[in-house]
Design a protein around this motif. Structure first.
Motif: not given
Length: 224
Positions: A10-14, A17-19, A70-72, A96-98
Motif C-alpha cells: 500500500a502506498a503511503i500518501p504523499g 514509499t509503500e507499506l 487514530g491509526g488502525l 489514512l491508508v485504505p
C-alpha cells in the motif's frame, strides 16, 4: 523456520514509499519498503493494548462513551478499547491508508480477533488530524498511535498531529474530563512540555512491547 511472504502493498500518501504486509504462519508483519525491521508485528502488541486500557480506564463507565482511535494498524488498540468499553459505546477508528482497512477486514483481521466486525466500531478512512479538527466536543477519549510517535518516521505530515496546533485540535475534540493518550516508540521530554503548554495535565507511562514485562520499552502519555 518458514519465511515471511508478502501478501499486500500500500502506498503511503504523499511519501512516495509503500507499506508491505507479510505473513509467516499465524504471524503478521507490516514493514516500510526500504527500511529494516518491522513497523508492526502481530506478536508484539502489549503497548498497543496498554494504550487503550490506560485511555479508557476513566471513561469506560460513562453512558454511551465515544472514543477515537487514530491509526488502525493491526487492530490491537481498537480491540483493547472495545474490550474495555460497555455495550453502548462507540469506537471511531481513523486510518489514512485504505488498504490497511482492507487488510484488517481480510487475513490480518484474525490477529486481533476481527475488531472491525464489532457493531460498536465505526471506520473513518482519512486524516485523523482533520477528523479531530471537525469534531469539537465529540469524544470522551482519543488514542493516537500514528507513525512512531511524536517524531514521525513514515510521513512528515504526522508531525502536525503532535504540534501545538494539532494538540489543541485534540483538546477541542474532547468532552469535559476527556482523555488524550499518545503512543510512542521512545521517550521525548519535549513532548511532555508541549502537552502541558496547550493545557493538558500530563502523566507518562512506560510499557513493554510484549507482555508480561518483555520486549522494548515504549511510552504512553496521558493528557487530561
Amino acid at each position: 523456520m518458514a519465511k515471511f511472504a508478502e501478501i499486500g502493498r500500500a502506498a503511503i500518501p504523499g511519501q512516495g514509499t509503500e507499506l508491505r504486509l507479510l505473513q509467516r504462519n499465524d504471524e503478521f508483519s507490516i514493514r516500510i519498503v526500504g527500511q529494516p525491521g518491522d513497523l508492526m508485528n502481530s506478536r508484539l502488541h502489549g503497548s498497543e493494548d496498554a494504550l487503550a486500557e490506560l485511555a479508557c480506564a476513566d471513561v469506560a463507565a460513562r453512558p454511551g462513551a465515544r472514543v477515537l482511535v487514530g491509526g488502525l494498524g493491526m487492530g490491537f488498540t481498537l480491540a483493547a478499547a472495545l474490550a474495555a468499553l460497555g455495550s453502548d459505546a462507540e469506537v471511531v477508528v481513523a486510518e489514512l491508508v485504505p488498504e490497511v482497512v482492507d487488510w484488517n477486514r481480510g487475513p490480518l483481521g484474525q490477529a486481533a480477533g476481527r475488531p472491525l466486525d464489532d457493531p460498536r466500531t465505526r471506520v473513518h478512512v482519512g486524516d485523523v488530524a482533520a477528523l479531530m479538527r471537525d469534531s469539537p466536543g465529540d469524544f470522551d477519549a482519543i488514542m493516537l498511535d500514528i507513525d512512531n510517535g511524536p517524531e514521525g518516521m513514515t510521513r512528515k505530515d504526522n508531525d502536525l498531529v503532535y504540534s501545538p496546533r494539532g494538540l489543541e485540535s485534540a483538546q477541542r475534540a474532547l468532552r469535559q474530563d476527556g482523555v488524550l493518550a499518545v503512543w510512542s516508540a521512545g521517550r521525548d521530554a519535549g513532548f511532555s512540555e508541549r502537552l502541558k503548554r496547550v493545557g493538558f495535565s500530563v502523566s507518562e507511562h512506560q510499557v513493554r512491547a510484549h507482555r508480561p514485562g518483555k520486549g522494548a520499552r515504549h511510552v504512553i502519555w496521558l493528557g487530561s
